[in-house]
Design a protein around this motif. Structure first.
Motif, PDB file in Angstrom:
ATOM      1  N   HIS A 264      63.871  39.466  33.033  1.00 51.54           N
ATOM      2  CA  HIS A 264      63.982  40.807  33.639  1.00 51.54           C
ATOM      3  C   HIS A 264      62.551  41.284  33.926  1.00 51.54           C
ATOM      4  N   GLY A 265      62.113  42.400  33.339  1.00 53.53           N
ATOM      5  CA  GLY A 265      60.784  42.940  33.665  1.00 53.53           C
ATOM      6  C   GLY A 265      59.635  42.052  33.225  1.00 53.53           C
ATOM      7  N   VAL A 292      60.620  22.092  38.611  1.00 55.45           N
ATOM      8  CA  VAL A 292      61.643  23.155  38.713  1.00 55.45           C
ATOM      9  C   VAL A 292      62.977  22.515  39.098  1.00 55.45           C
ATOM     10  N   ARG A 295      64.905  20.996  36.580  1.00 55.52           N
ATOM     11  CA  ARG A 295      65.338  22.029  35.632  1.00 55.52           C
ATOM     12  C   ARG A 295      64.526  22.058  34.346  1.00 55.52           C
ATOM     13  N   LEU A 299      61.208  28.660  38.463  1.00 53.36           N
ATOM     14  CA  LEU A 299      60.182  29.246  39.325  1.00 53.36           C
ATOM     15  C   LEU A 299      60.264  30.747  39.120  1.00 53.36           C
ATOM     16  N   PHE A 302      61.302  34.171  41.432  1.00 52.66           N
ATOM     17  CA  PHE A 302      62.237  33.712  42.472  1.00 52.66           C
ATOM     18  C   PHE A 302      63.662  33.848  41.953  1.00 52.66           C
ATOM     19  N   ARG A 305      70.016  38.035  40.592  1.00 51.39           N
ATOM     20  CA  ARG A 305      71.454  38.093  40.408  1.00 51.39           C
ATOM     21  C   ARG A 305      72.161  38.698  41.637  1.00 51.39           C
ATOM     22  N   LYS A 308      70.629  37.579  47.602  1.00 44.30           N
ATOM     23  CA  LYS A 308      70.751  36.177  48.004  1.00 44.30           C
ATOM     24  C   LYS A 308      69.939  35.962  49.283  1.00 44.30           C
ATOM     25  N   TYR A 350      66.535  22.636  47.616  1.00 46.28           N
ATOM     26  CA  TYR A 350      67.020  23.133  46.320  1.00 46.28           C
ATOM     27  C   TYR A 350      67.114  24.664  46.369  1.00 46.28           C
ATOM     28  N   ARG A 354      70.585  27.325  47.083  1.00 47.21           N
ATOM     29  CA  ARG A 354      70.933  28.304  46.045  1.00 47.21           C
ATOM     30  C   ARG A 354      70.556  29.729  46.432  1.00 47.21           C
ATOM     31  N   ASN A 359      61.464  37.541  44.442  1.00 46.44           N
ATOM     32  CA  ASN A 359      61.954  38.853  44.018  1.00 46.44           C
ATOM     33  C   ASN A 359      60.770  39.792  43.769  1.00 46.44           C
ATOM     34  N   ASP A 361      59.096  40.640  41.369  1.00 45.03           N
ATOM     35  CA  ASP A 361      58.034  40.248  40.442  1.00 45.03           C
ATOM     36  C   ASP A 361      57.070  39.210  41.008  1.00 45.03           C
ATOM     37  N   PHE A 382      55.947  48.331  34.794  1.00 44.38           N
ATOM     38  CA  PHE A 382      57.318  48.292  35.309  1.00 44.38           C
ATOM     39  C   PHE A 382      58.136  49.387  34.610  1.00 44.38           C
TER      40      PHE A 382
END
Ligand code: CMC
Length: 425
Positions: A264-265, A292, A295, A299, A302, A305, A308, A350, A354, A359, A361, A382
């Motif tokens: 999250h933050g 990445v 798995r 990353l 990136f 939730r 998209k 990849y 997905r 995002n 951050d 934040f």
């Protein structure tokens, strides 16, 4: 158009109401599902559950839309300041000049901390985590000013709102000063919200800090872009805690704890650490991207939730980083690494398959770095920004009679276990 959804179960047909958002999205009302059918809805992580109805913030993750009380984030970023954005989120509409002036005066009246509270900073070790200090001290505010716990009338609520938004900035700056072994710099009532924060962070008793206009603008932008994001992990936490009729201060303190996590933050710190490793040559960008995809790592900065596609805040922040570096006539080698990594991911199947995009951050840490904010304060920044959103959501949830949040579970443990006396185990 039907306003119910049919569910067939055990040879019976049930009608469940269909609710409509003002923006057109539909939601099945399952409140009576268990009463009617004996069934519960299973949705770990709440990825498909509307936990409340809200009028505060709208996010459309497919189209990359974010609006505060109906105003697009791009307009907020271009035309507003953080304190005005806070008022908008909390009170539901744009403030008039007079309302904004009164709000600013309330913030100024609330900017000092009780002197007794300052001793708490002595008790924390210099290496203490600023997020832990922030949540502890925000929760302790009510010990020194119990009257601010009362939010039962509008005037009291307005004071509590101003107290949190103003004092959180003082607490954050003081925790930094303590960790650095520097004297506290008290807030200056003649400075604006963001200017004052930078003053408390960086002024010295013999040398007042005068941030540039570009720095103050960039901090305003950073805080506005973090001000709310509907039912994310920390905001849901604030709502859940508040639903037990827990006071506003303790509810937002729990929001600070939820925000701390690196999914999250805390992701803004993780992004910086990732970029520093790559920039330092420990690993190349293509090597990292392969890890990445295997798995082994995520990353950071990136994926989201809800989004998209591009997070609109990431687009604004990316441009703002370049604007700030230009205005300050400076450069940052991490930018090149960030650009290379972003391109590598956006061109890779990849991430495309997905729907993983940068995002908020991914670029936010670059702004903080240019403002000379230390790394362990990134998530604190934040939290200062998210405060209006937490307050607005707490307020909305606690209007009238709050519904106690109490989810159900799908029990997977033993049905009934025989007790074995200790001598026979
Ligand atoms: N790197 C690599 N793969 C990823 C990433 C990522 N950052 N994010 C998602 N995926 C993959 C994931 O492994 C899964 O793959 P598969 O379907 O093959 O199993 C697929 O994408 C879907 O991921 P998910 O975990 O089901 O998605 P989610 O909605 O639960 O996760 C997220 C959202 C934010 C936790 C996740 O994208 C993530 O961990 N991102 C990195 C941390 C980060 O940047 N967090 C900040 C979020 S925005 C600000 C905030 O909310 O505070």
């Amino acid at each position: 158009m039907t306003d119910t959804v049919a569910l067939e179960y055990n040879g019976q047909r049930f009608e469940l109401p269909l609710l409509s958002a003002t923006t057109g999205e539909k939601s099945i009302d399952v409140r009576d599902l268990r009463k009617l059918t004996g069934l519960t809805a299973f949705d770990p992580g709440f990825g498909n559950t509307a936990s409340c109805a809200s009028r505060i913030t709208y996010v459309n993750g497919e189209k990359g839309i974010l609006r505060y009380r109906g105003i697009p984030i791009e307009t907020v970023a271009e035309k507003m300041l953080f304190t005005e954005t806070a008022w908008l989120l909390i009170y539901g509409r744009l403030p008039t000049k007079a309302e904004l002036k009164t709000f600013s005066a309330r913030l100024t009246n609330n900017e000092l901390l009780h002197e007794g509270l300052l001793h708490h900073f002595d008790a924390f070790p210099p290496s203490g985590q600023p997020m832990s200090i922030l949540s502890a001290v925000v929760n302790s505010l009510i010990c020194y000013s119990p009257e601010i716990m009362d939010t039962t009338n509008e005037e009291a609520m307005r004071n509590a709102v101003a107290a949190i938004i103003s004092k959180v900035r003082t607490i954050a700056a003081f925790s930094y000063r303590k960790a650095m072994g520097l004297p506290f710099v008290y807030p200056d009532p003649n400075r604006s919200y963001c200017d004052n924060f930078l003053h408390m962070m960086f002024s010295l008793p013999n040398k007042p800090h005068q941030p540039t206009e570009a720095a103050v603008r960039a901090l305003n932008l950073f805080l506005m872009l973090h001000a709310d994001h509907e039912q994310n992990c920390s905001t849901s936490t604030v709502r859940i805690v508040g639903s037990a009729e827990t006071n506003l201060f303790s509810s937002v303190a729990s929001g600070i704890c939820a925000l701390w996590g690196k999914l999250h933050g805390g992701a803004n710190v993780a992004v910086f650490e990732m970029l520093s490793r790559l920039s330092g040559g420990e690993e190349t960008v293509p090597e990292f991207v392969e890890r990445v995809k295997r798995r082994e790592v995520r990353l950071m900065g990136f994926g989201h939730r809800v989004y998209k596609t591009f997070d609109p805040r990431a687009k604004i922040l990316k441009k703002a980083v370049f604007d700030l570096l230009d205005a300050e006539h400076t450069d940052d080698p991490l930018i090149d690494t960030a650009l290379e990594l972003e391109q590598a991911a956006l061109n890779d199947d990849y991430f495309k398959e997905r729907h993983l995009y940068p995002n908020v951050d991914f670029y936010s840490g670059m702004i903080l770095r240019a403002l000379k904010i230390p790394l362990n304060m990134y998530t604190v920044m934040f939290a200062i920004g998210r405060m209006p959103g937490w307050i607005a959501n707490w307020r909305e949830n606690n209007e009238g009679q709050p519904k106690l949040a109490r989810p159900r579970q799908l029990y997977e443990g033993p049905v009934e276990t025989p007790f074995i006396p200790i001598e026979f185990r």
